[in-house]
Design a protein around this motif. Structure first.
Motif, PDB file in Angstrom:
ATOM      1  N   THR A 140       7.312 -11.632   6.131  1.00 19.94           N
ATOM      2  CA  THR A 140       7.547 -10.570   7.087  1.00 19.94           C
ATOM      3  C   THR A 140       6.340  -9.654   7.128  1.00 19.94           C
ATOM      4  O   THR A 140       5.439  -9.766   6.288  1.00 19.94           O
ATOM      5  N   HIS A 141       6.328  -8.749   8.088  1.00 20.20           N
ATOM      6  CA  HIS A 141       5.203  -7.825   8.253  1.00 20.20           C
ATOM      7  C   HIS A 141       5.169  -6.847   7.085  1.00 20.20           C
ATOM      8  O   HIS A 141       6.177  -6.211   6.764  1.00 20.20           O
ATOM      9  N   SER A 142       4.024  -6.730   6.442  1.00 15.98           N
ATOM     10  CA  SER A 142       3.880  -5.716   5.405  1.00 15.98           C
ATOM     11  C   SER A 142       3.860  -4.333   6.040  1.00 15.98           C
ATOM     12  O   SER A 142       3.391  -4.156   7.175  1.00 15.98           O
ATOM     13  N   ILE A 143       4.398  -3.368   5.311  1.00 20.98           N
ATOM     14  CA  ILE A 143       4.347  -1.965   5.726  1.00 20.98           C
ATOM     15  C   ILE A 143       3.989  -1.137   4.501  1.00 20.98           C
ATOM     16  O   ILE A 143       4.095  -1.617   3.364  1.00 20.98           O
ATOM     17  N   PRO A 144       3.544   0.109   4.674  1.00 23.51           N
ATOM     18  CA  PRO A 144       3.241   0.939   3.503  1.00 23.51           C
ATOM     19  C   PRO A 144       4.449   1.089   2.590  1.00 23.51           C
ATOM     20  O   PRO A 144       5.592   1.178   3.045  1.00 23.51           O
ATOM     21  N   ASP A 145       4.193   1.123   1.290  1.00 21.03           N
ATOM     22  CA  ASP A 145       5.276   1.284   0.321  1.00 21.03           C
ATOM     23  C   ASP A 145       6.142   2.493   0.648  1.00 21.03           C
ATOM     24  O   ASP A 145       7.374   2.440   0.559  1.00 21.03           O
ATOM     25  N   ALA A 146       5.486   3.607   1.001  1.00 21.47           N
ATOM     26  CA  ALA A 146       6.231   4.838   1.280  1.00 21.47           C
ATOM     27  C   ALA A 146       7.167   4.660   2.466  1.00 21.47           C
ATOM     28  O   ALA A 146       8.288   5.189   2.474  1.00 21.47           O
ATOM     29  N   MET A 147       6.730   3.916   3.475  1.00 24.60           N
ATOM     30  CA  MET A 147       7.567   3.665   4.639  1.00 24.60           C
ATOM     31  C   MET A 147       8.754   2.781   4.271  1.00 24.60           C
ATOM     32  O   MET A 147       9.878   2.989   4.749  1.00 24.60           O
ATOM     33  N   ALA A 148       8.515   1.814   3.402  1.00 27.47           N
ATOM     34  CA  ALA A 148       9.600   0.939   2.954  1.00 27.47           C
ATOM     35  C   ALA A 148      10.637   1.727   2.166  1.00 27.47           C
ATOM     36  O   ALA A 148      11.847   1.504   2.303  1.00 27.47           O
ATOM     37  N   GLU A 149      10.167   2.655   1.342  1.00 32.42           N
ATOM     38  CA  GLU A 149      11.076   3.424   0.501  1.00 32.42           C
ATOM     39  C   GLU A 149      11.974   4.350   1.309  1.00 32.42           C
ATOM     40  O   GLU A 149      13.090   4.671   0.877  1.00 32.42           O
ATOM     41  N   THR A 150      11.514   4.797   2.478  1.00 32.36           N
ATOM     42  CA  THR A 150      12.311   5.715   3.289  1.00 32.36           C
ATOM     43  C   THR A 150      13.044   5.009   4.423  1.00 32.36           C
ATOM     44  O   THR A 150      13.677   5.681   5.245  1.00 32.36           O
ATOM     45  N   SER A 151      12.981   3.699   4.489  1.00 30.78           N
ATOM     46  CA  SER A 151      13.685   2.971   5.547  1.00 30.78           C
ATOM     47  C   SER A 151      15.184   3.002   5.268  1.00 30.78           C
ATOM     48  O   SER A 151      15.632   2.873   4.139  1.00 30.78           O
ATOM     49  N   GLY A 152      15.960   3.167   6.331  1.00 29.35           N
ATOM     50  CA  GLY A 152      17.399   3.290   6.177  1.00 29.35           C
ATOM     51  C   GLY A 152      17.852   4.692   6.501  1.00 29.35           C
ATOM     52  O   GLY A 152      17.163   5.440   7.183  1.00 29.35           O
ATOM     53  N   ALA A 153      19.021   5.055   6.026  1.00 32.72           N
ATOM     54  CA  ALA A 153      19.614   6.354   6.351  1.00 32.72           C
ATOM     55  C   ALA A 153      19.890   7.136   5.077  1.00 32.72           C
ATOM     56  O   ALA A 153      21.007   7.128   4.561  1.00 32.72           O
ATOM     57  N   PRO A 154      18.902   7.823   4.523  1.00 30.12           N
ATOM     58  CA  PRO A 154      19.081   8.464   3.218  1.00 30.12           C
ATOM     59  C   PRO A 154      20.109   9.583   3.208  1.00 30.12           C
ATOM     60  O   PRO A 154      20.656   9.891   2.161  1.00 30.12           O
ATOM     61  N   ASP A 155      20.371  10.195   4.360  1.00 25.40           N
ATOM     62  CA  ASP A 155      21.325  11.308   4.362  1.00 25.40           C
ATOM     63  C   ASP A 155      22.758  10.854   4.596  1.00 25.40           C
ATOM     64  O   ASP A 155      23.685  11.644   4.515  1.00 25.40           O
ATOM     65  N   ASP A 156      22.968   9.586   4.895  1.00 27.78           N
ATOM     66  CA  ASP A 156      24.306   9.098   5.214  1.00 27.78           C
ATOM     67  C   ASP A 156      24.422   7.634   4.813  1.00 27.78           C
ATOM     68  O   ASP A 156      24.290   6.735   5.637  1.00 27.78           O
ATOM     69  N   GLY A 194      -3.452  -1.497   7.357  1.00 31.12           N
ATOM     70  CA  GLY A 194      -3.733  -0.114   6.993  1.00 31.12           C
ATOM     71  C   GLY A 194      -4.952   0.050   6.107  1.00 31.12           C
ATOM     72  O   GLY A 194      -5.591  -0.909   5.680  1.00 31.12           O
ATOM     73  N   ALA A 195      -5.252   1.315   5.824  1.00 23.94           N
ATOM     74  CA  ALA A 195      -6.382   1.655   4.955  1.00 23.94           C
ATOM     75  C   ALA A 195      -6.176   1.058   3.570  1.00 23.94           C
ATOM     76  O   ALA A 195      -5.053   1.060   3.047  1.00 23.94           O
ATOM     77  N   PRO A 196      -7.241   0.548   2.947  1.00 23.13           N
ATOM     78  CA  PRO A 196      -7.083  -0.152   1.663  1.00 23.13           C
ATOM     79  C   PRO A 196      -6.588   0.728   0.522  1.00 23.13           C
ATOM     80  O   PRO A 196      -6.030   0.215  -0.455  1.00 23.13           O
ATOM     81  N   HIS A 197      -6.774   2.051   0.616  1.00 23.01           N
ATOM     82  CA  HIS A 197      -6.349   2.920  -0.488  1.00 23.01           C
ATOM     83  C   HIS A 197      -4.858   3.259  -0.434  1.00 23.01           C
ATOM     84  O   HIS A 197      -4.326   3.846  -1.379  1.00 23.01           O
ATOM     85  N   ILE A 198      -4.175   2.878   0.651  1.00 18.24           N
ATOM     86  CA  ILE A 198      -2.747   3.153   0.779  1.00 18.24           C
ATOM     87  C   ILE A 198      -1.968   1.912   0.332  1.00 18.24           C
ATOM     88  O   ILE A 198      -2.192   0.821   0.855  1.00 18.24           O
ATOM     89  N   PRO A 199      -1.051   2.048  -0.632  1.00 15.54           N
ATOM     90  CA  PRO A 199      -0.285   0.884  -1.105  1.00 15.54           C
ATOM     91  C   PRO A 199       0.634   0.330  -0.020  1.00 15.54           C
ATOM     92  O   PRO A 199       1.387   1.083   0.602  1.00 15.54           O
ATOM     93  N   TRP A 200       0.545  -0.971   0.196  1.00 17.48           N
ATOM     94  CA  TRP A 200       1.421  -1.673   1.129  1.00 17.48           C
ATOM     95  C   TRP A 200       2.208  -2.726   0.356  1.00 17.48           C
ATOM     96  O   TRP A 200       1.832  -3.115  -0.753  1.00 17.48           O
ATOM     97  N   LEU A 201       3.296  -3.203   0.961  1.00 13.76           N
ATOM     98  CA  LEU A 201       4.134  -4.200   0.310  1.00 13.76           C
ATOM     99  C   LEU A 201       3.338  -5.470   0.031  1.00 13.76           C
ATOM    100  O   LEU A 201       2.585  -5.949   0.875  1.00 13.76           O
ATOM    101  N   GLU A 202       3.521  -6.019  -1.149  1.00 14.58           N
ATOM    102  CA  GLU A 202       2.845  -7.232  -1.596  1.00 14.58           C
ATOM    103  C   GLU A 202       3.872  -8.156  -2.247  1.00 14.58           C
ATOM    104  O   GLU A 202       4.978  -7.735  -2.573  1.00 14.58           O
ATOM    105  N   PRO A 203       3.520  -9.449  -2.464  1.00 16.07           N
ATOM    106  CA  PRO A 203       2.214 -10.073  -2.296  1.00 16.07           C
ATOM    107  C   PRO A 203       1.948 -10.531  -0.867  1.00 16.07           C
ATOM    108  O   PRO A 203       2.870 -10.856  -0.129  1.00 16.07           O
TER     109      PRO A 203
END
Length: 380
Positions: free
Chosen positions: A195-211, A256-265
């Motif tokens: 699947t398409h890699s996305i930044p780790d931070a974006m993956a961590e906030t995906s979904g509905a954290p308030d509900d 994305g920029a190489p210094h930003i962690p993205w989903l791996e491998p």
């Protein structure tokens, strides 16, 4: 599935049209850089850098396959709807290339439509796969409001990643890809669900954290892909009689920029690791994509296949769902399901696996914009 009854045959009311909403892609060499400018607008990326980024489009004559694939899906949806007596016109608009979303919504308004169901060609939760589509819908609606167009209500259909109409074609495609491999390596071939890699931070906030009742409370992007991979792997094991076939969720198309962690491998790194581990073959299963567009044709069929050839590792690639009749039927079911819900009727909600059917309406805090808060349609 719940015990409630199936969608009634009373049609798609209150909806009077369906919008197929996709990403868009260039259809000629001169389109490539303007298309990439649309995709990256506001990020200050120099035009020369965009030419470099667009090199894989030029390998295919400057044409992305996605628009033609959406035309095929559009035709298949219209045929399915007509064949099942569903009188619901289907339109198509893109976020980043013609036919542009705002133009399509303007056309729909002119044709008299006011309550529109929206199918986004992205199956999973996440900013780029859900909220960004809803932000673009909000932007387009704001433009039309400024023009004095009649008010439109748009409702995005729920995530369909675990609908049988999406999963079952992928199971068949995975078995077919295994059968493309030399017979000697099939039993030991491993599965790489991509699947398409996305930044780790974006993956961590995906979904509905308030509900949490509206979806996985954060981490939904990875959790949903893992669920689809598990469902496919289990079905393939049953079909092929290989119960312990190794599989892994891997990623591709990082931008994305190489210094930003993205989903791996990354898929190419994964192939190297599988080769080093003695894997006799690998089947790549692009569960993150609805059709064989550029991320599949270039990142898998070109780059990953070249890496496998360099390693001497046999690989095959499973087809995506595309306009499979089971998928078009699933879209029809999703429309009728949502319509029945809006009418206040009890309705079954079809989904495979443990996560259950996704929410209909996104929470305001769902899949936040990583750069700045922006209005989004179809939320509350």
């Amino acid at each position: 599935m719940s015990d409630a009854r199936k969608p009634s045959s009373s049609g798609a009311a209150p909806y009077d049209a369906l919008l197929l909403l996709s990403f868009g892609g260039p259809e000629a060499p001169e389109d490539v850089v303007p298309f990439l400018e649309n995709v990256t607008r506001g990020r200050g990326i120099p035009r020369e850098r965009l030419k470099e980024v667009g090199r894989h489009y030029f390998l295919f004559g400057g044409v992305s396959p996605i628009n033609e694939q959406n035309r095929e899906l559009l035709a298949a949806l219209r045929k399915d709807f007509a064949g099942h007596g569903l009188d619901l016109p289907v339109y198509w608009g893109n976020r980043n290339w013609a036919p542009y979303l705002v133009d399509t919504l303007r056309e729909m308004a002119a044709d008299g439509h006011r309550r529109i169901a929206v199918l986004a060609t992205s199956a999973y939760a996440g900013y780029s796969g859900c909220r960004q589509y809803r932000e673009n819908l909000a932007d387009a609606l704001a433009v039309l409001a400024e023009e004095g167009c009649p008010a439109l209500t748009v409702d995005k259909l729920r995530h369909f990643y675990n609908h049988p109409g999406f999963v079952e074609p992928m199971i068949d495609a995975t078995v077919a890809a295994l059968n493309e491999l030399p017979e000697a390596v099939r039993p030991g071939a491993r599965l790489a669900f991509t699947t398409h890699s996305i930044p780790d931070a974006m993956a961590e906030t995906s979904g509905a954290p308030d509900d949490p009742a509206r979806g996985t409370p954060g981490g939904a992007y990875v959790a949903q892909h893992l669920e689809v991979a598990r469902l496919i792997a289990a079905a393939v094991a049953e079909r092929t009689g290989v119960a312990d076939r190794p599989w892994e969720l891997v990623f591709q198309s990082r931008s994305g920029a190489p210094h930003i962690p993205w989903l791996e491998p990354d898929i190419c790194d994964h192939l190297e690791a599988q080769h080093a581990d003695g894997a006799p073959a690998v089947v790549m299963v692009p569960i993150g994509f609805v059709s064989d567009h550029m991320e599949v044709k270039y990142d898998l069929d070109t780059e990953a296949v070249a890496k496998a050839a360099e390693l001497g590792l046999p690989v095959a690639r499973a087809a995506t769902v595309g306009a499979d009749p089971r998928f078009t039927a699933a879209v029809r079911e999703l429309v009728l399901e949502r319509a029945a819900t809006e009418r206040g009727e009890g309705v079954s909600r079809c989904a495979l696996g443990a996560l259950g059917p996704s929410h209909d309406v996104c929470a305001v805090a769902c899949c936040p914009n990583p750069r700045a808060a922006r209005p989004a349609a179809a939320e509350r």
